[in-house]
Scaffold this active site. Sequence first.
Site, PDB file in Angstrom:
ATOM      1  N   LYS A 186      33.645  50.810  47.098  1.00  0.00           N
ATOM      2  CA  LYS A 186      32.565  49.819  47.154  1.00  0.00           C
ATOM      3  C   LYS A 186      33.174  48.524  47.683  1.00  0.00           C
ATOM      4  CE  LYS A 186      29.875  46.473  45.112  1.00  0.00           C
ATOM      5  NZ  LYS A 186      30.019  45.707  46.371  1.00  0.00           N
ATOM      6  N   GLY A 239      39.044  41.332  41.620  1.00  0.00           N
ATOM      7  CA  GLY A 239      37.937  40.380  41.700  1.00  0.00           C
ATOM      8  C   GLY A 239      38.039  39.369  40.575  1.00  0.00           C
ATOM      9  N   ASN A 241      37.498  37.454  36.862  1.00  0.00           N
ATOM     10  CA  ASN A 241      37.639  37.847  35.455  1.00  0.00           C
ATOM     11  C   ASN A 241      36.296  38.172  34.836  1.00  0.00           C
ATOM     12  OD1 ASN A 241      40.159  36.399  36.083  1.00  0.00           O
ATOM     13  ND2 ASN A 241      40.595  37.003  33.979  1.00  0.00           N
ATOM     14  N   VAL A 243      33.609  39.554  36.140  1.00  0.00           N
ATOM     15  CA  VAL A 243      33.179  40.926  36.437  1.00  0.00           C
ATOM     16  C   VAL A 243      34.190  41.932  35.893  1.00  0.00           C
ATOM     17  CG1 VAL A 243      32.725  42.562  38.315  1.00  0.00           C
ATOM     18  CG2 VAL A 243      31.852  40.232  38.460  1.00  0.00           C
ATOM     19  N   GLY A 244      35.481  41.645  36.063  1.00  0.00           N
ATOM     20  CA  GLY A 244      36.523  42.610  35.689  1.00  0.00           C
ATOM     21  C   GLY A 244      36.535  42.932  34.203  1.00  0.00           C
ATOM     22  N   GLU A 261      42.928  43.519  38.808  1.00  0.00           N
ATOM     23  CA  GLU A 261      43.668  42.340  39.276  1.00  0.00           C
ATOM     24  C   GLU A 261      42.651  41.222  39.435  1.00  0.00           C
ATOM     25  OE1 GLU A 261      46.661  41.341  39.537  1.00  0.00           O
ATOM     26  OE2 GLU A 261      47.591  43.251  39.018  1.00  0.00           O
ATOM     27  N   CYS A 295      44.293  34.832  45.988  1.00  0.00           N
ATOM     28  CA  CYS A 295      44.527  34.914  44.542  1.00  0.00           C
ATOM     29  C   CYS A 295      45.858  34.256  44.181  1.00  0.00           C
ATOM     30  CB  CYS A 295      44.497  36.355  44.085  1.00  0.00           C
ATOM     31  SG  CYS A 295      45.529  37.410  45.085  1.00  0.00           S
ATOM     32  N   GLU A 394      40.030  28.408  37.535  1.00  0.00           N
ATOM     33  CA  GLU A 394      40.222  28.773  38.942  1.00  0.00           C
ATOM     34  C   GLU A 394      39.119  28.141  39.792  1.00  0.00           C
ATOM     35  OE1 GLU A 394      39.440  32.916  40.192  1.00  0.00           O
ATOM     36  OE2 GLU A 394      41.390  32.851  41.181  1.00  0.00           O
TER      37      GLU A 394
HETATM   38  P1  NAD Z   1      33.771  39.379  42.158  1.00  0.00           P
HETATM   39  O1  NAD Z   1      34.291  39.716  40.815  1.00  0.00           O
HETATM   40  O2  NAD Z   1      32.510  38.618  42.243  1.00  0.00           O
HETATM   41  O3  NAD Z   1      33.516  40.732  42.989  1.00  0.00           O
HETATM   42  C1  NAD Z   1      34.527  41.696  43.189  1.00  0.00           C
HETATM   43  C2  NAD Z   1      33.874  43.038  43.500  1.00  0.00           C
HETATM   44  O4  NAD Z   1      33.193  43.495  42.322  1.00  0.00           O
HETATM   45  C3  NAD Z   1      32.823  42.979  44.598  1.00  0.00           C
HETATM   46  O5  NAD Z   1      32.876  44.154  45.382  1.00  0.00           O
HETATM   47  C4  NAD Z   1      31.521  42.936  43.803  1.00  0.00           C
HETATM   48  O6  NAD Z   1      30.406  43.416  44.522  1.00  0.00           O
HETATM   49  C5  NAD Z   1      31.862  43.862  42.649  1.00  0.00           C
HETATM   50  N1  NAD Z   1      31.001  43.698  41.463  1.00  0.00           N
HETATM   51  C6  NAD Z   1      30.236  42.640  41.117  1.00  0.00           C
HETATM   52  N2  NAD Z   1      29.579  42.905  39.954  1.00  0.00           N
HETATM   53  C7  NAD Z   1      29.962  44.141  39.552  1.00  0.00           C
HETATM   54  C8  NAD Z   1      29.659  44.960  38.442  1.00  0.00           C
HETATM   55  N3  NAD Z   1      28.802  44.557  37.494  1.00  0.00           N
HETATM   56  N4  NAD Z   1      30.245  46.173  38.341  1.00  0.00           N
HETATM   57  C9  NAD Z   1      31.124  46.587  39.257  1.00  0.00           C
HETATM   58  N5  NAD Z   1      31.449  45.851  40.369  1.00  0.00           N
HETATM   59  C10 NAD Z   1      30.882  44.640  40.507  1.00  0.00           C
HETATM   60  O7  NAD Z   1      34.966  38.652  42.942  1.00  0.00           O
HETATM   61  P2  NAD Z   1      34.950  37.997  44.396  1.00  0.00           P
HETATM   62  O8  NAD Z   1      34.156  36.730  44.351  1.00  0.00           O
HETATM   63  O9  NAD Z   1      34.590  39.030  45.408  1.00  0.00           O
HETATM   64  O10 NAD Z   1      36.519  37.658  44.602  1.00  0.00           O
HETATM   65  C11 NAD Z   1      37.122  36.487  44.163  1.00  0.00           C
HETATM   66  C12 NAD Z   1      37.919  36.728  42.908  1.00  0.00           C
HETATM   67  O11 NAD Z   1      38.871  37.765  43.124  1.00  0.00           O
HETATM   68  C13 NAD Z   1      38.749  35.527  42.467  1.00  0.00           C
HETATM   69  O12 NAD Z   1      38.627  35.345  41.076  1.00  0.00           O
HETATM   70  C14 NAD Z   1      40.174  35.922  42.820  1.00  0.00           C
HETATM   71  O13 NAD Z   1      41.179  35.300  42.048  1.00  0.00           O
HETATM   72  C15 NAD Z   1      40.142  37.386  42.609  1.00  0.00           C
HETATM   73  N6  NAD Z   1      41.231  38.050  43.338  1.00  0.00           N
HETATM   74  C16 NAD Z   1      42.319  38.480  42.624  1.00  0.00           C
HETATM   75  C17 NAD Z   1      43.382  39.095  43.285  1.00  0.00           C
HETATM   76  C18 NAD Z   1      44.597  39.588  42.537  1.00  0.00           C
HETATM   77  O14 NAD Z   1      45.345  40.390  43.081  1.00  0.00           O
HETATM   78  N7  NAD Z   1      44.833  39.150  41.313  1.00  0.00           N
HETATM   79  C19 NAD Z   1      43.320  39.274  44.676  1.00  0.00           C
HETATM   80  C20 NAD Z   1      42.197  38.801  45.348  1.00  0.00           C
HETATM   81  C21 NAD Z   1      41.145  38.211  44.676  1.00  0.00           C
END
Ligand code: NAD
Length: 502
Positions: A186, A239, A241, A243-244, A261, A295, A394
């Site tokens: 996805k 992504g 925190n 959502v994760g 991550e 990140c 962040e």
């Molecule tokens: P996000 O959490 O909004 O989205 C990440 C992914 O999750 C997207 O594909 C999104 O569509 C999906 N998603 C959203 N809701 C969901 C749900 N309920 N269930 C399952 N999947 C869902 O993050 P973003 O805005 O795309 O990215 C930015 C974030 O990512 C920042 O916080 C950044 O620090 C983090 N990031 C971390 C690393 C790392 O290695 N630690 C690397 C890159 C980005």
Amino acid sequence: MTDTTSHASRGRDEVYLNFIGGQWRQGSTPDWDENRNPARPNDVLGKSTRSTAADVGKAIEAAAAAQKEWARKPRTARAAVLEKVAQLMRSRIDTFAKTITLEEGKNFNEARGETLKSINVLEFTASEGRRPTGEVIPSDMPNTLIYTTRSPLGVVGIITPWNFPLCIPVWKIAPGLLEGNAIVFKAATLTPATAKLLVFTFEEAGLPAGVLNLVYGSGAVVGNAIVDDPRVKAISFTGSNEVGTELYARAARRGAHVQLEMGGKNPVIVCADADLDQAVEATVMGAFGSTGQRCTATSRVVVERSVQKAFVEKLLPLVRAIKVGDGITNPSAMGPVVDIKQYKSVLKAIEDAKSDGAKLVCGGEPCTAPGGGHFVTPTVFDDVKPSMRLAREEVFGPVLAIIPVDGFEEAIEVSNNVEYGLSSSIYTNDVKRVMQYADRIETGMMHVNSPTVGGEAQAPFGGCKATGIGGREMGSTGPQFFCEIKTMYIDYNTTVRKTNTY
Ligand code: NAD
């Protein structure tokens, strides 16, 4: 499909379809999500199909049907497909880079760098296909052989963010496939074109139908459908925190393997003995490269008070000299923030920092550009207190906090005093401090006299504390998440013996 032009960005008529069981298909809804250029938001690059949970179900079914045969192939044959993808990617670096810049906004040079890093990851992971996969372990019992093997997990879900639309999918998909899994991918809704180009390249490299499936749509519908399906044995997520952690709880209820991550608040510690020019240069690169949307971006400078003034005086001219603009027409400019939502969120963080009493010394406002893009001027706040929101939360944009401290002890304390733990750096020539820093800093990646950003394909990558859960990505540790390690005991005694029972 053999025509790469149909997968390169071709303008507003481009469509991004799901790839399920080797077929490019529209999702079950008649709806589409527009893909816009953040440097020129009126430019629609194309539209991605909006899928339902039923579409995800079909992708999982296709993956489950293809997985066993894929796993039966020799590991070296699976690695050969990754090698072929690397070769194809190398032959179209500029196509990948242009696609990334157009939809994500980082400049063309940065997008080329992301593509080259993705090639490194593919090549390194392919080389892992020829390395040993287990251990031979001494036994307490005579005539007994103990060794370990690896088995694939089955169907794996991969959920990725927009900020590295190529590299992050690659560093999850490549080890997942090497270990013999089939994948449901996805992609982030904001970066569908890069995902399409990547999946097409796997198809062209000869990956069997069903082994890699791509589903477009919202996190709430497509993401949750992947997370909740018991046929998906593991989920690797990068992504936020927010959502994760929610995803982690949902997946835990059905016992799925989860790798997360997430966010960062990465500090550079500047000691009084540091080479200030070197520290300043690394800070500018770390804080404003990729518009601060990495990140591993530098978001805090924790500086000894005795050199704070000198550091800031050297920093500001370099920050003011940063050119902001469209990363296609100016391949080294600092690009826009990815979309209007992120733009508003960065501007709000700036307003919050002002109202908390941080001292704005550079930028802090929207930046007008001919295409009306989501540009923010590179922003620096001085005299930030560790308790302020800017020091703890962040921002994920071009905003830097300078936090003065009264010595090394306080620098370590302040650096660790956040929930995140991804990357950090120290500028000093004192070897004792370097070793103390290495022992005590709570980050998964550490740098001495080098910027907080980056990570090489052959080294483990990931964070401590609230940043990372479920093991490191990349390097030789990367594939470990995607397999079960099984332990074998073989008793080759020719006479009956008493077995060790503890
Ligand atoms: P996000 O959490 O909004 O989205 C990440 C992914 O999750 C997207 O594909 C999104 O569509 C999906 N998603 C959203 N809701 C969901 C749900 N309920 N269930 C399952 N999947 C869902 O993050 P973003 O805005 O795309 O990215 C930015 C974030 O990512 C920042 O916080 C950044 O620090 C983090 N990031 C971390 C690393 C790392 O290695 N630690 C690397 C890159 C980005």
